[in-house]
Design a protein around this motif. Structure first.
Motif, PDB file in Angstrom:
ATOM      1  N   GLY A  93       0.917  -1.289  -0.008  1.00 52.18           N
ATOM      2  CA  GLY A  93      -0.128   0.147   0.114  1.00 52.18           C
ATOM      3  C   GLY A  93       0.794   1.338   0.195  1.00 52.18           C
ATOM      4  N   LEU A  94       0.320   2.205  -0.168  1.00 50.03           N
ATOM      5  CA  LEU A  94       0.817   3.709  -0.342  1.00 50.03           C
ATOM      6  C   LEU A  94       1.639   4.063   1.094  1.00 50.03           C
ATOM      7  N   LEU A  95       1.140   3.711   2.103  1.00 50.92           N
ATOM      8  CA  LEU A  95       1.714   4.062   3.516  1.00 50.92           C
ATOM      9  C   LEU A  95       3.157   3.183   3.566  1.00 50.92           C
ATOM     10  N   VAL A  96       3.079   1.814   3.055  1.00 47.10           N
ATOM     11  CA  VAL A  96       4.181   0.945   2.882  1.00 47.10           C
ATOM     12  C   VAL A  96       5.257   1.753   2.036  1.00 47.10           C
ATOM     13  N   ARG A  97       4.851   2.098   0.825  1.00 49.84           N
ATOM     14  CA  ARG A  97       5.655   2.579   0.100  1.00 49.84           C
ATOM     15  C   ARG A  97       6.295   3.716   0.534  1.00 49.84           C
ATOM     16  N   GLN A  98       5.561   4.633   1.227  1.00 44.93           N
ATOM     17  CA  GLN A  98       6.319   5.851   1.667  1.00 44.93           C
ATOM     18  C   GLN A  98       7.339   5.578   2.580  1.00 44.93           C
ATOM     19  N   GLU A  99       7.009   4.698   3.636  1.00 47.10           N
ATOM     20  CA  GLU A  99       8.004   4.363   4.618  1.00 47.10           C
ATOM     21  C   GLU A  99       9.181   3.639   4.193  1.00 47.10           C
ATOM     22  N   LEU A 100       8.849   2.792   3.081  1.00 48.18           N
ATOM     23  CA  LEU A 100      10.311   2.094   2.376  1.00 48.18           C
ATOM     24  C   LEU A 100      10.943   3.233   1.662  1.00 48.18           C
ATOM     25  N   GLN A 101      10.388   4.016   1.075  1.00 42.99           N
ATOM     26  CA  GLN A 101      11.139   5.072   0.449  1.00 42.99           C
ATOM     27  C   GLN A 101      11.971   6.023   1.403  1.00 42.99           C
ATOM     28  N   ALA A 102      11.416   6.221   2.699  1.00 43.75           N
ATOM     29  CA  ALA A 102      12.019   6.984   3.652  1.00 43.75           C
ATOM     30  C   ALA A 102      13.451   5.985   4.068  1.00 43.75           C
ATOM     31  N   ASP A 103      13.178   4.833   4.213  1.00 38.89           N
ATOM     32  CA  ASP A 103      14.181   4.029   4.527  1.00 38.89           C
ATOM     33  C   ASP A 103      15.488   3.838   3.461  1.00 38.89           C
TER      34      ASP A 103
END
Length: 295
Positions: free
Chosen positions: A203-213
């Motif tokens: 989902g979008l939240l997961v993708r946002q967090e992984l991008q921050a990683d």
């Protein structure tokens, strides 16, 4: 990690002395703490409406008096003899140098975020939060909020000790600030308001967090290239931290089962993979998690 090589940031403010009313619960209105049931209700409303629970809490706490919220007048720089605060200032200072240079390469100007040190609870533009929230970034005021007691929890509860593990946490939150400056955060918020599903594996939240990683990895690569401050085992500390706070691992530990439909940050393997992706070449272009078919 030879963190003392880093330039100290002047954008760390110390709100640890600002007691927002005492007691063990979040407070609003007449000063009564929110019950667990009320907190769960707010989270439920946020899940149904697609609204950030922190924003709902912020609306509820709008009645707080000026005396109960930390203000710019009461916040001061951390004392010079506070080594933990000096560490935070060093890491933040290097993220400023790294991202300032990266933005300059593409003809843009990097705006430094402020990092607020707090204890127990803090009032942000995204609402009132407690230490249980963990470190977080608020795009509404472009500030990172950190209770350094979280570092103790990392070491004791998650078995993720080490100064570079702590640096990874700060760099991840700064990664969210980079997303705000690049317009990613606004797009996520627009998608939320449109009713698009935020949670879930992929989902979008997961993708946002992984991008921050991944962006944390980009910082680590460029900082090391400039300062040569990493010691043997440092990268392993960051990877161990990323692995320790994956959705699947936390859910398994907390409730004895994994529920992919409720993921918000990505699995342990995904978090490790995307940090390593950013660290491999230090290129922001490698961090497009939104276009990735396989996370």
């Amino acid at each position: 990690m030879l963190w003392k090589k880093g330039r100290r940031s002047d954008n760390v403010v110390d709100a640890r002395g600002d007691d927002m009313g005492g007691g063990g619960g979040m407070r609003f209105g007449g000063g009564k703490g929110l019950s667990l049931g009320a907190i769960l209700l707010i989270v439920g409303i946020g899940w149904i409406t697609g609204q950030d629970p922190l924003q709902i809490l912020g609306q509820l706490t709008g009645q707080m008096t000026e005396q109960s919220a930390p203000t710019s007048q009461t916040r001061q720089a951390p004392p010079a003899n506070d080594e933990q605060a000096e560490f935070v200032r060093s890491i933040l200072g290097d993220t400023e140098d790294t991202w300032g240079a990266i933005f300059q390469q593409v003809g843009r100007q990097y705006k430094d975020p402020t990092l607020v040190l707090f204890s127990n609870r803090v009032n942000s533009a995204c609402g009132l939060a407690t230490s249980a929230t963990g470190p977080f970034y608020c795009p509404a005021d472009q500030k990172v909020y950190l209770d350094m007691a979280f570092f103790q929890e990392m070491a004791q509860r998650f078995k993720a000790a080490g100064d570079f593990a702590q640096a990874y946490v700060i760099a991840h939150e700064v990664g969210h600030h980079v997303q705000t400056l690049l317009g990613v955060s606004a797009k996520i918020q627009a998608a939320r308001q449109q009713g698009r599903q935020m949670e879930g594996d992929g989902g979008l939240l997961v993708r946002q967090e992984l991008q921050a990683d991944c962006l944390a990895g980009v910082w680590a690569y460029n900082a090391q290239k400039r300062l040569n401050w990493l010691e043997p085992g440092d990268i392993e500390e960051a990877l161990n931290a990323a692995n320790a706070i994956g959705d699947d691992r936390l859910q398994q530990q907390g409730q004895g089962r994994v529920v992919p439909d409720s993921f918000t940050h990505g699995t342990s393997a995904q978090r490790v993979r995307w940090f390593k992706t950013g660290f491999a070449q230090g290129q922001v272009g490698q961090c497009d998690t939104f276009a990735a078919k396989n996370l």
